[in-house]
Motif scaffolding. Structure first.
Motif, PDB file in Angstrom:
ATOM      1  N   LEU A   1     -52.952   0.035  13.558  1.00  0.00           N
ATOM      2  CA  LEU A   1     -53.323  -0.412  12.360  1.00  0.00           C
ATOM      3  C   LEU A   1     -54.109   0.093  11.370  1.00  0.00           C
ATOM      4  O   LEU A   1     -53.828   0.247  10.120  1.00  0.00           O
ATOM      5  CB  LEU A   1     -53.770  -1.833  12.513  1.00  0.00           C
ATOM      6  N   VAL A   2     -55.188   0.663  11.924  1.00  0.00           N
ATOM      7  CA  VAL A   2     -56.190   1.298  11.225  1.00  0.00           C
ATOM      8  C   VAL A   2     -55.703   2.601  10.494  1.00  0.00           C
ATOM      9  O   VAL A   2     -55.968   3.000   9.219  1.00  0.00           O
ATOM     10  CB  VAL A   2     -57.462   1.515  11.909  1.00  0.00           C
ATOM     11  N   ARG A   3     -54.899   3.232  11.265  1.00  0.00           N
ATOM     12  CA  ARG A   3     -54.414   4.459  10.937  1.00  0.00           C
ATOM     13  C   ARG A   3     -53.393   4.296   9.831  1.00  0.00           C
ATOM     14  O   ARG A   3     -53.293   5.036   8.892  1.00  0.00           O
ATOM     15  CB  ARG A   3     -53.683   5.305  12.087  1.00  0.00           C
ATOM     16  N   THR A   4     -52.428   3.189   9.905  1.00  0.00           N
ATOM     17  CA  THR A   4     -51.484   2.847   9.159  1.00  0.00           C
ATOM     18  C   THR A   4     -52.151   2.575   7.615  1.00  0.00           C
ATOM     19  O   THR A   4     -51.726   2.870   6.720  1.00  0.00           O
ATOM     20  CB  THR A   4     -50.281   1.827   9.492  1.00  0.00           C
TER      21      THR A   4
ATOM     22  N   ASN B   1     -63.366   0.692   9.679  1.00  0.00           N
ATOM     23  CA  ASN B   1     -63.112   1.906   9.762  1.00  0.00           C
ATOM     24  C   ASN B   1     -64.283   2.640  10.705  1.00  0.00           C
ATOM     25  O   ASN B   1     -63.996   3.603  11.290  1.00  0.00           O
ATOM     26  CB  ASN B   1     -63.318   2.875   8.503  1.00  0.00           C
ATOM     27  N   VAL B   2     -65.441   1.872  10.886  1.00  0.00           N
ATOM     28  CA  VAL B   2     -66.530   2.263  11.721  1.00  0.00           C
ATOM     29  C   VAL B   2     -65.897   1.932  13.254  1.00  0.00           C
ATOM     30  O   VAL B   2     -65.823   3.077  14.164  1.00  0.00           O
ATOM     31  CB  VAL B   2     -67.755   1.254  11.675  1.00  0.00           C
ATOM     32  N   VAL B   3     -65.331   0.848  13.436  1.00  0.00           N
ATOM     33  CA  VAL B   3     -64.655   0.618  14.608  1.00  0.00           C
ATOM     34  C   VAL B   3     -63.579   1.811  15.210  1.00  0.00           C
ATOM     35  O   VAL B   3     -63.589   2.257  16.315  1.00  0.00           O
ATOM     36  CB  VAL B   3     -63.997  -0.801  14.842  1.00  0.00           C
TER      37      VAL B   3
ATOM     38  N   VAL C   1     -52.343  19.127  12.137  1.00  0.00           N
ATOM     39  CA  VAL C   1     -53.342  18.704  10.911  1.00  0.00           C
ATOM     40  C   VAL C   1     -52.874  17.546  10.027  1.00  0.00           C
ATOM     41  O   VAL C   1     -53.843  16.479  10.195  1.00  0.00           O
ATOM     42  CB  VAL C   1     -53.603  20.034   9.930  1.00  0.00           C
ATOM     43  N   TYR C   2     -51.566  17.570   9.906  1.00  0.00           N
ATOM     44  CA  TYR C   2     -50.914  16.105   9.543  1.00  0.00           C
ATOM     45  C   TYR C   2     -51.262  15.073  10.337  1.00  0.00           C
ATOM     46  O   TYR C   2     -51.568  14.085   9.725  1.00  0.00           O
ATOM     47  CB  TYR C   2     -49.553  16.525   9.173  1.00  0.00           C
TER      48      TYR C   2
ATOM     49  N   ILE D   1     -56.964  10.128  10.346  1.00  0.00           N
ATOM     50  CA  ILE D   1     -58.382   9.999  11.176  1.00  0.00           C
ATOM     51  C   ILE D   1     -59.521  10.322  10.257  1.00  0.00           C
ATOM     52  O   ILE D   1     -60.482   9.658  10.258  1.00  0.00           O
ATOM     53  CB  ILE D   1     -58.215  11.004  12.473  1.00  0.00           C
ATOM     54  N   ALA D   2     -59.243  11.662   9.686  1.00  0.00           N
ATOM     55  CA  ALA D   2     -60.236  11.853   8.627  1.00  0.00           C
ATOM     56  C   ALA D   2     -60.606  10.963   7.559  1.00  0.00           C
ATOM     57  O   ALA D   2     -61.768  10.907   7.219  1.00  0.00           O
ATOM     58  CB  ALA D   2     -59.911  13.396   8.120  1.00  0.00           C
ATOM     59  N   VAL D   3     -59.521  10.254   7.003  1.00  0.00           N
ATOM     60  CA  VAL D   3     -59.602   9.417   6.131  1.00  0.00           C
ATOM     61  C   VAL D   3     -60.688   8.202   6.649  1.00  0.00           C
ATOM     62  O   VAL D   3     -61.436   7.372   6.032  1.00  0.00           O
ATOM     63  CB  VAL D   3     -58.313   8.985   5.522  1.00  0.00           C
ATOM     64  N   VAL D   4     -60.159   7.695   7.624  1.00  0.00           N
ATOM     65  CA  VAL D   4     -60.850   6.688   8.572  1.00  0.00           C
ATOM     66  C   VAL D   4     -62.075   7.085   8.508  1.00  0.00           C
ATOM     67  O   VAL D   4     -62.978   6.298   8.482  1.00  0.00           O
ATOM     68  CB  VAL D   4     -59.994   6.262   9.906  1.00  0.00           C
ATOM     69  N   MET D   5     -62.535   8.093   9.152  1.00  0.00           N
ATOM     70  CA  MET D   5     -64.034   8.540   9.338  1.00  0.00           C
ATOM     71  C   MET D   5     -64.763   8.571   7.849  1.00  0.00           C
ATOM     72  O   MET D   5     -65.893   8.203   7.702  1.00  0.00           O
ATOM     73  CB  MET D   5     -63.896   9.895  10.022  1.00  0.00           C
ATOM     74  N   LEU D   6     -64.029   9.277   7.036  1.00  0.00           N
ATOM     75  CA  LEU D   6     -64.439   9.108   5.649  1.00  0.00           C
ATOM     76  C   LEU D   6     -65.216   7.819   5.072  1.00  0.00           C
ATOM     77  O   LEU D   6     -65.994   7.563   4.502  1.00  0.00           O
ATOM     78  CB  LEU D   6     -63.456   9.964   4.625  1.00  0.00           C
TER      79      LEU D   6
END
Lengths: 282, 271
Positions: free
Chosen positions: A115-118, B244-246, B25-26, B31-36
């Motif tokens: 969900l977080v990725r989506t 996003n931290v989680v 990379v795609y 994941i990079a966005v979540v980290m950011l």
């Protein structure tokens, strides 16, 4: 094989029971639910008689999201097959000693919440985001065009979420191919393209079949991507079933739709496997 | 081979690798966005889908959003319990399927494949139908989620352990027996250490499947809220950045475990 005639049964028993009780038998419950009469009288409750018309009603009412689900899943699977083949091929034949590391990287994103990725795709495809701006700059997308709430966003989400399910079986079958066969094709003056089409591709068929099934089936039932990245116009059958079960409480129609989805998928899988002709599966 | 052909071949070979890496990379962009976004300070803005300012505060106060940490803890509890049960039952079954011949073995092999090939929405709704028919409709919660999670983790455990087991050289066990080790000693000193990486990988996989599941859980959870259900609940209103931290922490821990397991496996294979 060891001695002890019954050891096998004892070892299998707990897992077998769990799967029988909570996987096999529930299908019977689902079937029974799909035949409930919503107008069942107050006195007799739901178990009055079987109502096969539920299936007709469900189909008439929800054929659109049903067809859409199968269509989106098919398109997403096709894109996954192309992207996944390139990646699996690169890892199997071109990565050398980096193979294992790259394989780990393929599964790594899988370990962050689905969900977080989506939701982060929602941000990537956002209206004033980088991707939309670039596409608008390149005139691919109109000035007021958008990606979110379109089929493109939903399919992109499906491709992203199910790509690992395609890559892993493809890699497994590509890895087994004896490199000497490809060399032999070259020695017999086959161009690399021809060698690929005549040797590598046919030998990787079990992986193609397994990957296609493992991508298509969950994608057809998924509703997270449609809910988060699409609009009600991209509603898939999963969204409908979920909604009927949890909000509307129309268990009969929801059950009927689930059964229909399962029947269509099983039929398509059988047809596909027969056409693709892989004996290793089933 | 002419120079031109050689150049063509070089590009051909490296183009495939480059395209493959591009696909990889795609896969990491989100994941990079979540980290950011885990460092995003959006307290001033109502738009949660844009990066505004850098801040450490999401990491310093991960539990600020109401109910999020409770949901994470509940997901961990369910995940650990489901993993424990699924790993034990699944490993036993894998031994049965690889090492023992019994009536119905091929049927068992097919049935195990089915949960992996069924759409989650169908599995979830059929389990819900069973619970409702059994009179548990009003008592959905921890136990029903646990039952569902063990159910869908089992197949993955069995397949993973089976793969490891069938790759083992049975001569090692024969040798131990020849050296007068009892069956029990042979199991614990030879077989189990050799199978362990497979069992560990299976456990890791089933924990992450359990922790991450939304579709089946949502249908069978009643009022109980797991982490994915929390995310789903807040997704409509705008997600707190702590989510996003989680996500980042989950990614780092599992990457660490996967790489660790890979290194252990490689070391054992080398010995």
């Amino acid at each position: 094989m060891r001695r002890g005639r019954f050891t096998g049964y004892w070892l299998m028993l707990p897992a077998g029971l769990w799967l029988a009780l909570f996987f096999v038998i529930p299908f019977y419950s689902l079937l029974a639910t799909s035949l409930f009469d919503p107008q069942g009288s107050v006195l007799t409750g739901y178990d009055v008689d079987y109502r096969f018309a539920n299936f007709v009603d469900a189909l008439q009412q929800f054929w659109e999201p049903l067809v859409r689900s199968l269509w989106y899943a098919a398109v997403a699977t096709a894109i996954c097959l192309v992207l996944g083949y390139v990646l699996a091929y690169a890892i199997a034949f071109k990565a050398g000693r980096w193979r294992t590391l790259l394989l780990v990287l393929v599964i790594a994103p899988f370990f962050t919440s689905f969900l977080v990725r989506t939701l982060s795709w929602k941000l990537i495809l956002a209206d004033d985001g980088f991707v939309v701006d670039t596409l608008q700059f390149l005139q691919i997308l109109g000035d007021d065009g958008r990606l979110l709430a379109t089929p493109v966003a939903v399919i992109a989400g499906l491709v992203y979420n199910f790509l690992p399910f395609m890559v892993l079986p493809l890699y497994a079958s590509l890895e087994k191919i004896d490199g000497r066969l490809i060399e032999a094709a070259g020695d017999l003056y086959a161009s690399p393209t021809r060698g690929f089409l005549k040797v590598t591709l046919p030998l990787s068929k079990p992986g193609v079949v397994a990957g296609t099934l493992l991508t298509f089936i969950p994608a057809a039932g998924d509703y997270i991507n449609a809910a988060l990245l699409g609009s009600p116009n991209q509603r898939m059958v999963g969204n409908v079933i979920q909604n009927l079960f949890t909000s509307t409480g129309d268990y009969a129609t929801a059950g009927a739709l689930s059964v229909i989805l399962m029947v269509i998928i099983v039929a398509m899988v059988m047809l596909y496997i027969r056409t693709a002709g892989t004996e290793e599966l089933v | 081979m002419t120079g031109l052909q050689r150049a063509g071949r070089w590009i051909g070979e490296h183009l495939v690798l480059a395209a493959g890496l591009l696909v990889l990379v795609y896969m990491f962009v989100p994941i990079a966005v979540v980290m950011l976004m885990s460092f995003n300070d959006n307290s001033e803005s109502r738009n949660v889908y844009a990066f505004r300012d850098f801040t450490w505060s999401n990491w310093a106060n991960p539990c600020r959003p109401d109910g999020m940490c409770e949901a994470v803890v509940r997901s961990i509890e369910i995940g650990l319990l489901a993993t424990l049960v699924a790993t034990i039952l699944g490993s036993l079954a894998a031994f049965a399927l690889v090492r023992h011949d019994f009536l119905g073995r091929s049927v068992a092999n097919t049935v195990i494949f089915l949960p992996m090939a069924s759409p989650e929405i169908v599995m979830g709704s059929s389990l819900l139908a069973l619970f409702v028919a059994g009179g548990f409709g009003g008592r959905l919660g921890f136990v029903t989620i646990f039952i569902a999670h063990v159910m869908f983790c089992l197949s993955f455990v069995i397949v993973t352990v089976k793969a490891r087991l069938s790759g083992l050289d049975q001569n090692l066990e024969q040798a131990a027996m020849d050296l007068y080790a009892s069956e029990w000693t042979t199991f614990w000193r030879v077989t189990f250490p050799l199978v362990f990486p497979g069992v560990a990988a299976a456990a890791l996989l089933s924990f992450s499947l359990s922790f991450d599941d939304f579709i089946i859980t949502n249908l069978n959870a009643g009022q109980t809220v797991t982490f994915p259900m929390f995310v789903w609940g807040v997704a409509q209103r705008g997600i707190p950045m702590q989510v996003n931290v989680v996500g980042t922490v989950m990614f780092l821990i599992s990457l660490f475990l996967v790489v660790g397991n890979m290194l252990v496996t490689r070391k054992r294979a080398a010995v």
